[in-house]
Design an enzyme around this catalytic site. Structure first.
Site, PDB file in Angstrom:
ATOM      1  N   GLY A  13       0.758  -1.185   0.014  1.00  0.00           N
ATOM      2  CA  GLY A  13       0.022  -0.010  -0.045  1.00  0.00           C
ATOM      3  C   GLY A  13       0.880   1.309   0.144  1.00  0.00           C
ATOM      4  O   GLY A  13       0.118   2.181  -0.437  1.00  0.00           O
ATOM      5  N   THR A  66      -8.010  -3.725  -3.190  1.00  0.00           N
ATOM      6  CA  THR A  66      -8.638  -2.623  -2.562  1.00  0.00           C
ATOM      7  C   THR A  66      -8.061  -1.592  -2.818  1.00  0.00           C
ATOM      8  O   THR A  66      -7.198  -1.264  -3.646  1.00  0.00           O
ATOM      9  CB  THR A  66      -8.497  -2.886  -1.148  1.00  0.00           C
ATOM     10  OG1 THR A  66      -7.053  -2.465  -0.734  1.00  0.00           O
ATOM     11  CG2 THR A  66      -8.942  -4.281  -0.479  1.00  0.00           C
ATOM     12  N   ASN A 112      -0.151 -13.312  -3.337  1.00  0.00           N
ATOM     13  CA  ASN A 112      -0.660 -12.113  -2.456  1.00  0.00           C
ATOM     14  C   ASN A 112       0.641 -12.103  -1.398  1.00  0.00           C
ATOM     15  O   ASN A 112       0.960 -13.234  -1.037  1.00  0.00           O
ATOM     16  CB  ASN A 112      -1.890 -12.791  -1.811  1.00  0.00           C
ATOM     17  CG  ASN A 112      -2.215 -11.945  -0.327  1.00  0.00           C
ATOM     18  OD1 ASN A 112      -1.881 -12.504   0.471  1.00  0.00           O
ATOM     19  ND2 ASN A 112      -2.926 -10.707  -0.483  1.00  0.00           N
ATOM     20  N   ASP A 113       0.720 -10.910  -1.021  1.00  0.00           N
ATOM     21  CA  ASP A 113       1.914 -10.454  -0.101  1.00  0.00           C
ATOM     22  C   ASP A 113       1.561 -11.577   1.481  1.00  0.00           C
ATOM     23  O   ASP A 113       2.760 -11.761   1.700  1.00  0.00           O
ATOM     24  CB  ASP A 113       2.016  -9.114   0.202  1.00  0.00           C
ATOM     25  CG  ASP A 113       0.544  -8.488   0.707  1.00  0.00           C
ATOM     26  OD1 ASP A 113      -0.254  -9.129   0.959  1.00  0.00           O
ATOM     27  OD2 ASP A 113       0.737  -7.282   0.419  1.00  0.00           O
ATOM     28  N   HIS A 158      -9.297  -8.368   6.516  1.00  0.00           N
ATOM     29  CA  HIS A 158     -10.765  -8.110   6.132  1.00  0.00           C
ATOM     30  C   HIS A 158     -11.700  -8.926   7.241  1.00  0.00           C
ATOM     31  O   HIS A 158     -13.129  -9.174   6.820  1.00  0.00           O
ATOM     32  CB  HIS A 158     -11.161  -7.955   4.841  1.00  0.00           C
ATOM     33  CG  HIS A 158     -10.250  -7.112   4.055  1.00  0.00           C
ATOM     34  ND1 HIS A 158     -10.347  -5.603   4.455  1.00  0.00           N
ATOM     35  CD2 HIS A 158      -9.129  -7.323   3.534  1.00  0.00           C
ATOM     36  CE1 HIS A 158      -9.138  -5.183   3.826  1.00  0.00           C
ATOM     37  NE2 HIS A 158      -8.434  -6.115   3.316  1.00  0.00           N
ATOM     38  N   CYS A 185     -13.497  -3.951   9.883  1.00  0.00           N
ATOM     39  CA  CYS A 185     -12.385  -5.007   9.569  1.00  0.00           C
ATOM     40  C   CYS A 185     -11.441  -4.717  10.534  1.00  0.00           C
ATOM     41  O   CYS A 185     -11.008  -3.600  11.099  1.00  0.00           O
ATOM     42  CB  CYS A 185     -11.850  -4.859   8.094  1.00  0.00           C
ATOM     43  SG  CYS A 185     -13.191  -5.079   6.793  1.00  0.00           S
TER      44      CYS A 185
HETATM   45  C1  BMX Z   1      -4.969  -5.293   2.080  1.00  0.00           C
HETATM   46  C2  BMX Z   1      -5.078  -6.099   0.937  1.00  0.00           C
HETATM   47  C3  BMX Z   1      -4.375  -7.327   0.960  1.00  0.00           C
HETATM   48  C4  BMX Z   1      -2.905  -7.023   1.630  1.00  0.00           C
HETATM   49  C5  BMX Z   1      -3.203  -6.189   2.661  1.00  0.00           C
HETATM   50  C6  BMX Z   1      -1.622  -5.970   3.108  1.00  0.00           C
HETATM   51  C7  BMX Z   1      -5.174  -4.967  -1.570  1.00  0.00           C
HETATM   52  C8  BMX Z   1      -4.387  -4.125  -2.434  1.00  0.00           C
HETATM   53  N1  BMX Z   1      -4.491  -5.267  -0.225  1.00  0.00           N
HETATM   54  O1  BMX Z   1      -6.023  -5.732   3.135  1.00  0.00           O
HETATM   55  O2  BMX Z   1      -4.535  -7.934  -0.273  1.00  0.00           O
HETATM   56  O3  BMX Z   1      -2.600  -8.292   2.096  1.00  0.00           O
HETATM   57  O4  BMX Z   1      -3.698  -5.009   2.364  1.00  0.00           O
HETATM   58  O5  BMX Z   1      -0.846  -4.970   2.402  1.00  0.00           O
HETATM   59  O6  BMX Z   1      -6.235  -5.684  -1.925  1.00  0.00           O
HETATM   60  P1  BMX Z   1       0.328  -4.078   2.721  1.00  0.00           P
HETATM   61  O7  BMX Z   1      -0.237  -2.946   1.802  1.00  0.00           O
HETATM   62  O8  BMX Z   1       0.087  -3.757   4.238  1.00  0.00           O
HETATM   63  O9  BMX Z   1       1.433  -4.497   2.526  1.00  0.00           O
HETATM   64 ZN    ZN Z   2     -11.981  -4.373   5.103  1.00  0.00          ZN
HETATM   65 CA    CA Z   3      -3.411 -13.481   2.026  1.00  0.00          CA
HETATM   66 MG    MG Z   4       3.297  -5.067   2.657  1.00  0.00          MG
END
Ligand code: BMX
Ligand code: ZN
Ligand code: CA
Ligand code: MG
Length: 343
Positions: A39, A112, A139-140, A192, A209
């Protein structure tokens, strides 16, 4: 023994067993490029077989698709040049990204608003075409779980869960030694999990969330609110004009005894704890690994909430803070390293 006279005759070097030094050398030089799209930041690293980050580049994650792809490619090219200089052999590229990912196709399905213009994006094709390397994407939070499994507290643990706090909150679930992705690749979107019928608005469009209570962004929102009301800073604290009020200020204020900041952190820790109780009641892991900047602050509160609210059969779960510096990046690398060395 025929080998020795033959060697003398034809002058070829003695065939020797691979010694541990050779193996060390291979483990140091065979490497992966790891990309993490969050993000806030876009990071690219060279990661060795042993899980060492040999070099890391960081930039703000651009706001548009075009700029983002362009920056990913230019940072990867820069990293490849550095890998040549370091005498590292790059086996492939692993990409960790926020959003729902189909890892079979290397496609980001949707995101998101933490990452704009990032839905229905084929990441594998442009990256592999430009760099002539195989590409893996997940996914991260899922990547963070892979990193814990290969390099961290999750080594040898059959069933564990990881929750990573950054700008948002990411999650990964290992069940019977494997990641679970679910029917449409949306399993383990642990940020979430909803812990309130109303509660603060979340970047996903819903409310209540755990990400809306306990993420870096949520704490920053609360820090700004307190700062606007002139009740954030206590004696010995300051925010200079250039710097943004952030989660760090909130934590500092709480440590300096600010009761309002303490209350915000208490709510954040409780929300995360309740979310984790829901995870315990869904997949019953033996271990929960917290990572990211806020993990240490949350470990105690999460344990307390589990003690008070979890079903007794799940209460033996261990809750620990990760000792990995970069779980998402290391997990992205592990997709490459595990595949490339499979026999
Ligand atoms: C959001 C969502 C997740 C992600 C999480 C951590 C998006 C772009 N992101 O919940 O998929 O795993 O953020 O992301 O939908 P970070 O930005 O904290 O690394
Ligand atoms: Zn949410
Ligand atoms: Ca995940
Ligand atoms: Mg991250």
């Amino acid at each position: 023994d025929l080998a020795e006279p033959l060697q003398k005759k034809f002058c070829f070097p003695a065939v020797r067993e691979c010694c541990s030094q050779d193996i060390d050398h291979i483990l140091e030089t065979q490497s992966a490029l790891a990309v993490d799209l969050g993000g806030t930041n876009l990071r690219v690293a060279i990661v060795s077989m042993k899980g060492k980050v040999l070099k890391k580049f960081t930039q703000p994650n651009p706001k548009t698709y075009e700029e983002r792809i362009e920056l990913i490619l230019s940072m990867c090219k820069q990293a490849i040049a550095e890998a040549i200089r370091l005498n590292c052999r790059i086996l492939g590229v692993g990409v960790s990204t926020g959003g729902r990912v189909n890892p079979q196709d290397g496609v980001v399905l949707d995101s998101t608003k933490l990452i704009n213009e990032w839905s229905g994006v084929d990441l594998r094709a442009p990256v592999s075409h430009a760099l002539h390397l195989p590409v893996w994407v997940d996914n991260d939070g899922n990547c963070a779980a892979l990193a814990e499994k290969k390099f961290g507290h999750g080594k040898g643990v059959e069933n564990f869960v990881t929750v990573i706090t950054g700008t948002g909150i990411g999650g990964g679930i290992i069940q019977h030694g494997e990641l679970i992705h679910g029917s449409t690749f949306c399993a383990a979107e642990l940020g979430h999990i909803q812990v309130s019928l109303d509660g603060p608005e979340c970047s996903c469009g819903s409310q209540g969330c755990i990400e809306a209570f306990s993420s870096g962004l949520a704490l920053q929102r609360e820090a700004k609110r307190l700062h606007d009301d002139d009740v954030l800073l206590v004696d010995g604290m300051s925010v200079n004009n250039k710097e943004q009020v952030s989660a760090v200020h909130l934590i500092n204020a709480a440590h300096h005894g600010n009761p309002k900041a303490k209350a915000v952190l208490h709510t954040a820790g409780t929300a995360l704890g309740v979310g984790i109780v829901n995870i315990l009641h869904t997949v019953n892991p033996s271990l929960v690994i917290l990572s990211g900047i806020l993990a240490q602050h949350y470990e105690g509160p999460v344990q307390q909430v589990i003690g008070r609210r979890a079903l007794s059969s799940t209460r033996d779960v261990k809750v620990v803070t990760s000792d990995l510096e970069e779980p998402a990046l290391l997990g992205a690398a592990s997709m490459v390293l595990d595949y490339a060395t499979r026999r």
